[in-house]
Design an enzyme around this catalytic site. Structure first.
Site, PDB file in Angstrom:
ATOM      1  N   HIS A 132      27.029 -28.949  -1.140  1.00 26.18           N
ATOM      2  CA  HIS A 132      27.050 -29.446  -2.522  1.00 26.18           C
ATOM      3  C   HIS A 132      26.099 -30.632  -2.670  1.00 26.18           C
ATOM      4  O   HIS A 132      25.626 -31.197  -1.672  1.00 26.18           O
ATOM      5  CB  HIS A 132      28.471 -29.867  -2.919  1.00 26.18           C
ATOM      6  N   HIS A 220      20.668 -35.125  -2.797  1.00 26.33           N
ATOM      7  CA  HIS A 220      20.415 -34.234  -1.669  1.00 26.33           C
ATOM      8  C   HIS A 220      21.606 -33.319  -1.429  1.00 26.33           C
ATOM      9  O   HIS A 220      22.708 -33.548  -1.937  1.00 26.33           O
ATOM     10  CB  HIS A 220      20.144 -35.049  -0.397  1.00 26.33           C
ATOM     11  N   SER A 222      23.704 -32.106   1.770  1.00 28.41           N
ATOM     12  CA  SER A 222      23.933 -32.337   3.197  1.00 28.41           C
ATOM     13  C   SER A 222      24.064 -30.997   3.918  1.00 28.41           C
ATOM     14  O   SER A 222      24.774 -30.094   3.460  1.00 28.41           O
ATOM     15  CB  SER A 222      25.202 -33.178   3.410  1.00 28.41           C
TER      16      SER A 222
END
Length: 278
Positions: A132, A220, A222
């Site tokens: 996510h 971002h 992960s």
């Protein structure tokens, strides 16, 4: 003048005195039995086999868990070595807002190669259970705040439109407590729309006096993590890892995230907020 004398019949052992004595003893014994009756009933109840008793409802048992259960929640060995950012307390729900990413086959193949390369250099990372893009920090929400909190998010996000963003550059991240290091893929397009979402989420966080998102966020997804601060060692390998992203047979890999709904995870509950179609 009245003077008390002992009964001559009791002293002499006359038949009438024996009958009276037996009746007296019988009366005393009956009195004693009546006094002992409640105690005997109680003793009988205590001697019952526990298996014959009706069990307590689960909802009541969950209100008073064993101390061992609470100790288990703090045992980092049960969570892959992860350490809580805040102490577990009953009634507190770890909460965060995010955009989900559904991995493609090409992404999964790339991630396997990245983890293999890191392992060859002595860095064993654990793949994320789900992928996510975060729109908030992880905050602590009281149980009775859940409904108004999610209603506030729904109201703020109701007019937001769907969009897409992409990521292709690997980057190393470490949490504030320096207890975990992450390998992520940083977003390169869709930054402005993501900031709009963060502003709306931050408005709800401020309403409930919770921490807002970072002032200059690096959006971002992960990919994987390891315990401890391994930032420097992982940065030394970034160039080699990035080459796996860029030099693929089909061309450079591009992670595409279709932002069609925002989700809020609080404890074991997930709330979904669909974004408007164009």
């Amino acid at each position: 003048m009245l003077v008390g004398y002992s009964s001559s019949s009791e002293e002499d052992g006359e038949p009438g005195s024996e009958a009276r004595s037996r009746n007296s003893r019988r009366s005393v014994e009956e009195d004693e039995r009546s006094r002992d009756l409640p105690a005997k009933k109680k003793a009988r109840t205590e001697e019952l086999d526990p298996k014959t008793r009706l069990p307590l409802p689960g909802c009541l048992l969950s209100m008073f868990p064993d101390d061992d259960d609470e100790a288990l929640t703090e045992d980092s060995s049960l969570h892959g070595g992860r350490i809580r950012s805040f102490k577990h307390e009953r009634g507190n729900w770890a909460t965060y807002v995010y955009l989900p990413y559904a991995p493609e086959k090409e992404f999964e193949e790339l991630l396997e190669e990245l983890l293999s390369t890191l392992g060859a250099h002595g860095l064993m990372l654990t793949q994320q259970e789900e992928f996510h893009l975060s729109l908030s920090q992880t905050v602590v929400l009281r149980h009775h705040w859940i409904q108004p909190f999610t209603q506030s998010l729904q109201s703020g996000l109701s007019q937001c439109r769907r969009f897409a963003c992409s990521a292709a550059t690997l980057k190393v991240y470490c949490n504030a407590e320096r207890t975990r290091t992450f390998l992520g893929m940083e977003v390169s397009t869709g930054h402005a729309q993501l900031l709009d979402l963060v502003r709306l989420v931050d408005k709800t966080m401020t309403e409930f006096q919770l921490d807002t998102f970072y002032k200059e966020p690096s959006f971002h997804v992960s990919l994987a993590w390891c315990v401890g601060d391994q930032t420097e060692k992982m940065k030394e390998l970034l160039q080699e890892l990035q080459s796996l992203v860029d030099n693929r047979e089909e061309g450079p890999f591009l992670l595409r995230l279709d932002c069609v709904e925002v989700r809020c995870r609080t404890g074991n509950k997930t709330f979904r907020f669909s974004l408007k179609t164009s």
